[in-house]
Scaffold this motif. Structure first.
Motif, short mmCIF file in Angstrom:
data_model
loop_
_atom_site.label_atom_id
_atom_site.label_comp_id
_atom_site.label_asym_id
_atom_site.label_seq_id
_atom_site.Cartn_x
_atom_site.Cartn_y
_atom_site.Cartn_z
N PHE A 142 -3.38 3.45 -9.48
CA PHE A 142 -2.60 3.13 -8.29
C PHE A 142 -3.38 3.42 -7.01
O PHE A 142 -3.28 2.69 -6.02
CB PHE A 142 -1.28 3.90 -8.30
CG PHE A 142 -0.20 3.26 -9.11
CD1 PHE A 142 0.29 2.01 -8.79
CD2 PHE A 142 0.35 3.92 -10.20
CE1 PHE A 142 1.29 1.41 -9.54
CE2 PHE A 142 1.36 3.34 -10.96
CZ PHE A 142 1.82 2.08 -10.63
N ALA A 143 -4.15 4.50 -7.01
CA ALA A 143 -4.95 4.84 -5.83
C ALA A 143 -6.00 3.77 -5.55
O ALA A 143 -6.20 3.34 -4.41
CB ALA A 143 -5.60 6.20 -6.02
N GLY A 167 9.06 3.13 -5.84
CA GLY A 167 7.86 2.46 -5.34
C GLY A 167 7.77 1.03 -5.82
O GLY A 167 7.43 0.12 -5.05
N GLN A 168 8.11 0.80 -7.07
CA GLN A 168 8.06 -0.55 -7.62
C GLN A 168 9.06 -1.46 -6.94
O GLN A 168 8.81 -2.65 -6.77
CB GLN A 168 8.33 -0.49 -9.13
CG GLN A 168 8.08 -1.81 -9.86
CD GLN A 168 6.62 -2.19 -9.92
OE1 GLN A 168 5.76 -1.33 -9.77
NE2 GLN A 168 6.34 -3.46 -10.13
N ALA A 169 10.22 -0.93 -6.53
CA ALA A 169 11.24 -1.74 -5.88
C ALA A 169 10.74 -2.32 -4.56
O ALA A 169 11.09 -3.45 -4.19
CB ALA A 169 12.50 -0.90 -5.64
N VAL A 220 0.84 -1.21 0.00
CA VAL A 220 0.00 0.00 0.00
C VAL A 220 0.86 1.25 0.00
O VAL A 220 0.59 2.22 -0.73
CB VAL A 220 -0.96 -0.01 1.20
CG1 VAL A 220 -1.68 1.33 1.33
CG2 VAL A 220 -1.99 -1.14 1.06
N ALA A 221 1.92 1.26 0.80
CA ALA A 221 2.81 2.43 0.83
C ALA A 221 3.47 2.65 -0.53
O ALA A 221 3.60 3.79 -1.00
CB ALA A 221 3.88 2.24 1.92
N ALA A 222 3.89 1.57 -1.17
CA ALA A 222 4.51 1.69 -2.50
C ALA A 222 3.50 2.21 -3.52
O ALA A 222 3.84 3.05 -4.36
CB ALA A 222 5.06 0.34 -2.93
N LEU A 234 3.17 5.99 -3.22
CA LEU A 234 4.27 6.71 -3.85
C LEU A 234 4.11 6.73 -5.37
O LEU A 234 4.31 7.76 -6.03
CB LEU A 234 5.60 6.07 -3.46
CG LEU A 234 6.86 6.67 -4.10
CD1 LEU A 234 6.99 8.16 -3.77
CD2 LEU A 234 8.11 5.91 -3.65
N ASN A 235 3.73 5.59 -5.96
CA ASN A 235 3.51 5.53 -7.40
C ASN A 235 2.39 6.46 -7.84
O ASN A 235 2.47 7.11 -8.88
CB ASN A 235 3.18 4.09 -7.83
CG ASN A 235 4.38 3.16 -7.76
OD1 ASN A 235 4.25 1.99 -7.42
ND2 ASN A 235 5.55 3.67 -8.07
N CYS A 236 1.33 6.53 -7.04
CA CYS A 236 0.20 7.40 -7.36
C CYS A 236 0.64 8.86 -7.40
O CYS A 236 0.32 9.60 -8.35
CB CYS A 236 -0.91 7.20 -6.33
SG CYS A 236 -2.31 8.33 -6.51
#
Length: 443
Positions: free
Chosen positions: A188-189, A125-127, A88-90, A93-95
């Motif tokens: 992403f959201a 974020g993907q990492a 969720v945190a990642a 960040l992507n969003c």
């Protein structure tokens, strides 16, 4: 009036399709729908801002470089913390990064450094997301139907990629790349909201370890002790790099010069996605005993898209090539996931996945950054033929590894014992599958 028994039958899911599996599949569909269009949008955003092939490669490299740098940390954290919180945190960040990218494109002429910075944030974020996601998926299914579950998951994810690539290409042509990036931010959201409801109560609490470095060493020992694992990851370090360069840099340029622009290129990518759906349908029912041998033979087909772009073939022929290679490479993708699920202990899923992702993507930033200079030095056609040749050479080399040829599917009861299994040596007596991509990230 519908009886309670009839209603129960109507909503009943297969035993292997539990709540977590359903949430993971739904959220993967949403993000795949947005991201497949956004990858095309990012390339054309660079070109429309006045950039050239070298700039497209730099933006692509900016996304993959932090992905490579932070993958191991992400894998270690995902085996220590609740995996769904990391996911969720990642996603958050992507969003934010994709939304900022969209605003820049929609409101003016973005600078190259700005696009590189936002792409780097998305890669960060993907990492953290990828090892947690793969570990969560592997732990969400069990039993002999694991291969079917992975095939259905990948079919749903790749199927949404068909619409995402085709719609993304059409929207770029109609309204520009900025709106496609905005759609990706919204995706992403939504996906992050779904993943917040994942249940990790079935995962045993982690024993206190010796710290991050000790966790990474333990994951490395698990990884390096399995010849089939590290050899295929090494193969895909090169395969993913050259295919990524062809897709992210050369493909849009060939589309601009010979195919008519972003719309046809989006449809060609959608054809690859359609092929992966067809391959997943096959793998739902087909259970080959030597999964990695079967899958690796299919990886030869990844040389075909680069060869088709090198000619370049007409649009219709390119669509056929992309579809065919998608069908075959999905066989590898499902086989790879099945092998990981069967052989790797659950408490090490995310760390092993991180080494898998790291090896598979390690050379991608360099390849995308050098794609433009390679075109200037050797020509686009020669560069694309080089990509195809490397795929064939490395895939043939992996077939020389005995474990790749001999790893067999095991019964569910034997698979359950993997939590106490030692790292695999020669596997003549053993039994043997999506990112994004896996090894096999393109699959």
């Amino acid at each position: 009036m519908t009886s309670p028994a009839a209603a129960s039958r109507r909503i009943r899911r297969p035993a292997w399709a539990g709540r977590n599996y359903s949430l993971l599949t739904a959220s993967a569909v949403v993000t795949s729908l947005g991201s497949n269009g956004a990858l095309i949008a990012a390339a054309f955003a660079v070109l429309e801002s006045g950039g050239d092939s070298g700039d497209v490669g730099l933006v692509a490299a900016a996304r993959t470089l932090p992905l490579v740098l932070f993958l191991l940390i992400g894998g270690a954290l995902a085996d220590r913390l609740p995996r769904h919180r990391v996911m969720v945190a990642a996603n958050a960040l992507n969003c934010v990064s994709q939304a900022a990218f969209a605003v820049l494109v929609l409101t003016g002429h973005p600078q190259l450094w700005q696009m590189m910075l936002l792409s780097a944030l998305c890669g960060t974020g993907q990492a953290f997301f990828s090892p947690a996601s793969e570990g969560m998926l592997l732990s969400s299914v069990d039993g002999e139907e694991a291969g079917r579950a992975f095939a259905l998951y990948r079919m749903a994810m790749n199927g949404s990629g068909i619409g995402g690539a085709a719609l993304g290409g059409a929207l770029i042509a109609a309204v520009g790349p900025g709106w496609v990036l905005a759609v990706d931010a919204a995706a992403f959201a939504v996906a992050g909201s779904l993943r917040a409801f994942l249940d990790v109560s079935h995962i045993p609490p982690r024993e206190p370890g010796g710290g991050m470095l000790a966790d990474l060493r333990e994951g490395w020992q698990e990884f390096i002790g399995r010849p089939w694992l590290w050899s295929i990851v090494l193969q895909f370090a090169v395969v993913n790099a050259v295919i990524g360069a062809a897709e992210a840099v050369y493909g849009p340029l060939v589309a601009r010069d010979s195919l008519g622009g972003p719309g046809p290129w989006g449809l060609a990518l959608a054809a690859f996605g359609a092929g992966t759906v067809g391959g997943a349908l096959i793998m739902i029912r087909w259970k080959p005993r030597r999964l990695l041998l079967t899958g690796t033979l299919c990886v030869f087909s990844l040389a075909l898209p680069s060869a088709a772009l090198a000619v370049p073939v007409p649009f219709g022929a390119l669509v056929g090539v992309m579809f065919f290679s998608g069908v075959l490479v999905e066989t590898f993708g499902v086989s790879w996931m099945t092998a990981l699920h069967q052989e790797i202990p659950e408490e090490k899923f995310s760390r092993v996945s991180a080494y898998d992702w790291l090896g598979s993507l390690a050379m991608l930033p360099l390849a995308t950054a050098l794609a433009g200079p390679a075109e200037n030095a050797f020509g686009r056609t020669a560069s694309l033929w080089g990509c195809a040749g490397l795929v064939v050479l490395l895939t043939a080399a992996v077939l020389c590894v005995p474990d790749v040829r001999n790893l067999r599917r095991r019964p569910a009861a034997a698979t359950a014992d993997r939590t106490v299994a030692a790292p695999a040596g020669p596997v003549d007596a053993l039994g043997s599958a999506d990112a994004e991509g896996p090894a096999g990230r393109l699959g």
